[in-house]
Design an enzyme around this catalytic site. Structure first.
Site, PDB file in Angstrom:
ATOM      1  N   GLU A 164      -3.453   7.456  -4.020  1.00  0.00           N
ATOM      2  CA  GLU A 164      -3.294   6.138  -3.438  1.00  0.00           C
ATOM      3  C   GLU A 164      -2.965   5.116  -4.525  1.00  0.00           C
ATOM      4  O   GLU A 164      -3.541   5.172  -5.611  1.00  0.00           O
ATOM      5  CB  GLU A 164      -4.623   5.761  -2.781  1.00  0.00           C
ATOM      6  CG  GLU A 164      -4.532   4.782  -1.654  1.00  0.00           C
ATOM      7  CD  GLU A 164      -5.893   4.615  -0.982  1.00  0.00           C
ATOM      8  OE1 GLU A 164      -6.053   5.084   0.148  1.00  0.00           O
ATOM      9  OE2 GLU A 164      -6.802   4.038  -1.613  1.00  0.00           O
ATOM     10  N   TYR A 199       0.851  -1.194   0.000  1.00  0.00           N
ATOM     11  CA  TYR A 199       0.000   0.000   0.000  1.00  0.00           C
ATOM     12  C   TYR A 199       0.884   1.240   0.000  1.00  0.00           C
ATOM     13  O   TYR A 199       1.827   1.336   0.787  1.00  0.00           O
ATOM     14  CB  TYR A 199      -0.907   0.023   1.248  1.00  0.00           C
ATOM     15  CG  TYR A 199      -1.660   1.323   1.360  1.00  0.00           C
ATOM     16  CD1 TYR A 199      -2.912   1.465   0.782  1.00  0.00           C
ATOM     17  CD2 TYR A 199      -1.095   2.425   2.004  1.00  0.00           C
ATOM     18  CE1 TYR A 199      -3.589   2.668   0.843  1.00  0.00           C
ATOM     19  CE2 TYR A 199      -1.768   3.636   2.072  1.00  0.00           C
ATOM     20  CZ  TYR A 199      -3.013   3.752   1.486  1.00  0.00           C
ATOM     21  OH  TYR A 199      -3.674   4.952   1.540  1.00  0.00           O
TER      22      TYR A 199
END
Ligand code: GDP
Ligand code: MN
Length: 380
Positions: free
Chosen positions: A189, A101
């Protein structure tokens, strides 16, 4: 403002970040043609403004053209968390050895962009943050100085050991920061940022949210707006000059002033209700605005009661009351409407409410309690 994954990846690509080749399609034929052009197994990916598409069946692997056609047929027109899928991204499928992530948000507490990286990638990062926050490494970037290469490298080392991977990830972090900064993002993101068997690092998902207050200087980003993917009630509200944000609750709120609107929502929560929206009718007291606000709120089937809280200054309570009368006449609401109209011309306003037999309350506390009670939410 939200943009789609394929648009986020265009921004990534423009700064030289590695993303798999792909294109967006609105029809099955287009999807198959793109898969044919890629000439390798592809992913068929629903383009909607919501995460967790994979779990919802909106991200599928297609070994060949036949499979790509079947998945495109199935995903186009699908509904993911209430949003219709009008577009699919057809992109080369890659082999994955790890999922990381990587994200940057504008953090209100530190007033800085905060970079987050975690080896627990691919899955719901909110859950990781909730249950195992120690698995997320963070860095607040001084916005005046910007992100320095050694800081990006230190972050990359939190998750990777191999220097070849660290170099690629460092480069990606620096470029992602540039994207974040240059488009006035509130969030960027990559989940997941993956490694391949030949040690390449690639962004296979992308999310970019833009701060609406920066849009005036982002004409190219504004072009990316996809109205068909936005909530119809928010579009209608924008046209009517209302500041409106749709939420999932059951108490519709019409308030003047952003601060008062938030205080009202807090109290709704406090007394066991759930706001259906944020709505600020603004400083003027044009009855038309109240009518439009009522129309939008009553169009939401979740709403069980409408709470109108006006603190009249420049806003005149009797004008708001006229708007309420017009709305009741035109829209014939079947749910309770509770009002608190205080300040300029409140006596006139209260008289008007009495004439149409709408319940009123003198204080914020009481109007909130009354709305929740009439909505039938707090019976125990
Ligand atoms: P999201 O569910 O909306 O976050 O969509 P993603 O683009 O992140 O895809 C969900 C999951 O599908 C990823 O975490 C991967 O595990 C898987 N996935 C997506 N693209 C590929 C790919 O090219 N190859 C492989 N093997 N898996 C993929
Ligand atoms: Mn994802």
């Amino acid at each position: 403002m939200k943009i789609h994954e394929y648009q986020a990846k265009e921004l990534f690509q423009a700064v030289g970040m590695p993303v798999p080749p792909g294109k967006v399609a609105t029809t099955v034929q287009e999807a198959v043609a793109i898969a044919d052009e890629i000439n390798r197994p592809v992913m068929v990916k629903a383009q909607v403004h919501v995460g967790g598409r994979g779990k919802a069946g909106g991200v599928k692997y297609a070994e060949n053209l036949e499979a790509a056609k079947i998945w495109a047929q199935r995903i186009l027109g699908m509904d993911i968390k209430g949003l219709p899928v009008n577009k699919v991204l057809i992109t080369e499928a890659v082999e994955i050895t790890s999922e990381t992530y990587l994200g940057i948000i504008l953090d209100r507490v530190t007033k800085c962009p905060v970079i987050m990286i975690s080896a627990a990638g691919g899955i719901d990062i909110e859950e990781v943050a909730d249950k195992t926050p120690e698995k997320i490494h963070k860095l607040a970037v001084n916005p005046r100085v910007g992100l320095r290469p050694f800081e990006a490298r230190n972050l990359a080392y939190k998750v990777f050991r191999d220097i070849k991977l660290v170099r690629q990830v460092t480069d990606i972090i620096l470029k992602l920061y540039d994207v974040f900064w240059n488009v006035d993002a509130s969030l960027v993101e990559i989940n997941p940022l993956i490694t391949t068997p030949i040690n390449q690092v690639i962004a296979i998902d992308g999310k970019v949210n833009i701060d609406d207050n920066g849009l005036f200087r982002q004409p190219e980003i504004e072009q990316m707006r996809d109205l068909s993917a936005e909530d119809p009630s928010e579009i209608e509200a924008k046209k009517a000059g209302l500041t409106f944000i749709k939420l999932d609750g059951n108490i519709g709120c019409i308030v003047n002033g952003a601060g008062l609107a938030m205080a009202t929502m807090d109290l709704v929560k406090h007394y066991g209700g759930d706001p259906a929206n944020f709505l600020d009718i603004g400083g003027s007291s044009n009855p038309e605005k109240v009518l439009n606000a009522m129309r939008i709120i009553l169009g939401d089937p979740n709403v069980k009661a409408v709470l109108i809280n006006i603190f009249g200054g420049i806003t005149r309570c009797d004008d708001v009351a006229s708007g309420i009368v017009a709305a009741v006449k035109e829209l014939n609401p079947e749910i309770p409407i509770v009002t608190r109209l205080t300040g300029t011309n409140e006596a006139k306003a209260r008289k008007i409410m009495k004439e149409i037999s709408l319940p009123t309350a003198p204080t914020l506390d009481e109007v909130v309690k009354k709305a929740i009670k009439l909505a039938g939410l707090n019976e125990e």
